[in-house]
Design a protein around this motif. Structure first.
Motif, short mmCIF file in Angstrom:
data_model
loop_
_atom_site.label_atom_id
_atom_site.label_comp_id
_atom_site.label_asym_id
_atom_site.label_seq_id
_atom_site.Cartn_x
_atom_site.Cartn_y
_atom_site.Cartn_z
N ASP A 151 48.45 38.46 41.26
CA ASP A 151 47.28 38.39 42.13
C ASP A 151 46.13 39.19 41.54
O ASP A 151 46.33 40.25 40.96
CB ASP A 151 47.60 38.95 43.52
CG ASP A 151 48.59 38.09 44.29
OD1 ASP A 151 48.69 36.88 44.00
OD2 ASP A 151 49.28 38.64 45.17
N PRO A 168 41.83 38.40 46.17
CA PRO A 168 42.37 37.38 47.07
C PRO A 168 42.95 36.17 46.34
O PRO A 168 43.45 35.24 46.98
CB PRO A 168 41.13 36.96 47.88
CG PRO A 168 40.01 37.12 46.91
CD PRO A 168 40.36 38.34 46.09
N HIS A 228 43.26 29.70 45.83
CA HIS A 228 42.83 30.42 47.04
C HIS A 228 42.69 29.42 48.16
O HIS A 228 42.07 28.35 48.00
CB HIS A 228 41.49 31.12 46.79
CG HIS A 228 40.95 31.83 48.00
ND1 HIS A 228 41.50 32.98 48.51
CD2 HIS A 228 39.92 31.51 48.83
CE1 HIS A 228 40.83 33.37 49.58
NE2 HIS A 228 39.87 32.49 49.80
N ASP A 249 35.98 35.29 49.56
CA ASP A 249 36.19 36.42 50.47
C ASP A 249 35.46 37.68 50.01
O ASP A 249 35.96 38.79 50.18
CB ASP A 249 37.68 36.72 50.62
CG ASP A 249 38.45 35.60 51.30
OD1 ASP A 249 37.80 34.69 51.87
OD2 ASP A 249 39.70 35.62 51.25
#
Length: 250
Positions: free
Chosen positions: A127, A130, A151, A27
């Motif tokens: 985290d 992402p 992910h 991402d």
């Protein structure tokens, strides 16, 4: 996720590869796992010098972190827009002090933290951009961590440096790609709680039910082909040696 092997040599760079460093992307976010000797130069073959979003340091041995000193220079002195904003760096306790000492002449004792935002690693889940990540302490003479990155329903596990370790089996359970160190040669070196050999890496992958095994951190004095054969003798999934510049879709 996209995994790029920036460097995979253990202990010191080989003629073919820098030391440990692995780029994980998803991402548009770029996470670097370790930055050992020679990695900063090799990294620039793959992305721009200022394109990283976060760094994970598995432990503070030079072959996993020493090029952070050069990266400090790039972020502190040389960025065209001025000094870079602090980048998240996840590392064992004492990383800032260790890197400041290694650099030897930073402008002040707090200069590293002006461009690196240090977060102290502990076993647990959190985290990074992402990615959902989980860290576990592994068996090494210094504080060291393995990392699982997830992910979009896919998982990558990186052993860092470790001897045989139950925590590594748990962390790698069902992982799609297992990037596992294999520094020693089966039947040759036997130093407890230091490194894995190829057979032990294969045994960890088999117990964890990993989808794919990539052997890494092989020092220049170790014959990787022997370690590959030893791993394949106990693990039936796809197995290969890491190589600088190799790219995997996870």
């Amino acid at each position: 996720m996209k995994l790029t092997v920036v460097g995979c040599s253990g202990s010191f760079p080989s003629a073919e590869s820098a030391c440990s460093s692995y780029l994980v992307e998803a991402d548009g976010f770029r996470l670097l796992l370790d930055m050992g000797n020679g990695a900063l130069g090799e990294l620039q073959r793959h992305i721009g010098l200022y394109d990283l979003d976060a760094i994970f340091l598995s432990h503070l041995h030079a072959d996993h972190c020493i090029d952070m000193c050069g990266y400090f220079v790039a972020r502190y002195y040389r960025h065209e827009g001025g000094r870079c904003a602090p980048m998240p760096v996840y590392a064992p306790e004492g990383a800032e002090q260790r890197l400041t000492t290694a650099y030897a002449d930073t402008p002040s004792a707090s200069s590293m933290s002006e461009v690196f935002d240090f977060h102290t690693l502990k076993p647990g889940s959190f985290d990074i951009g992402p990615f959902s990540v989980r860290t576990e302490r592994v068996c090494h003479p210094v504080e060291a961590y393995a990392l699982r990155v997830e992910h979009a329903g896919r998982a990558l596990t990186y052993s860092g440096d470790t001897g045989p370790c139950a925590a590594l089996d748990e962390l790698a359970e069902g992982t799609d790609l297992f990037l596992c160190e294999a520094s020693f040669t089966y039947g040759k070196e036997d130093i407890p709680a230091l490194h894995l050999n190829g057979r032990e890496a294969g045994e960890h992958a088999a117990r964890a039910g990993a989808g794919r095994l990539v052997l890494t951190h092989i020092p220049p004095w170790t014959d990787g082909e022997i370690n590959l054969a030893d791993a394949r003798a106990v693990y039936t999934g796809p197995t290969e040696l890491a190589a600088a510049g190799a790219v995997y879709e996870v």
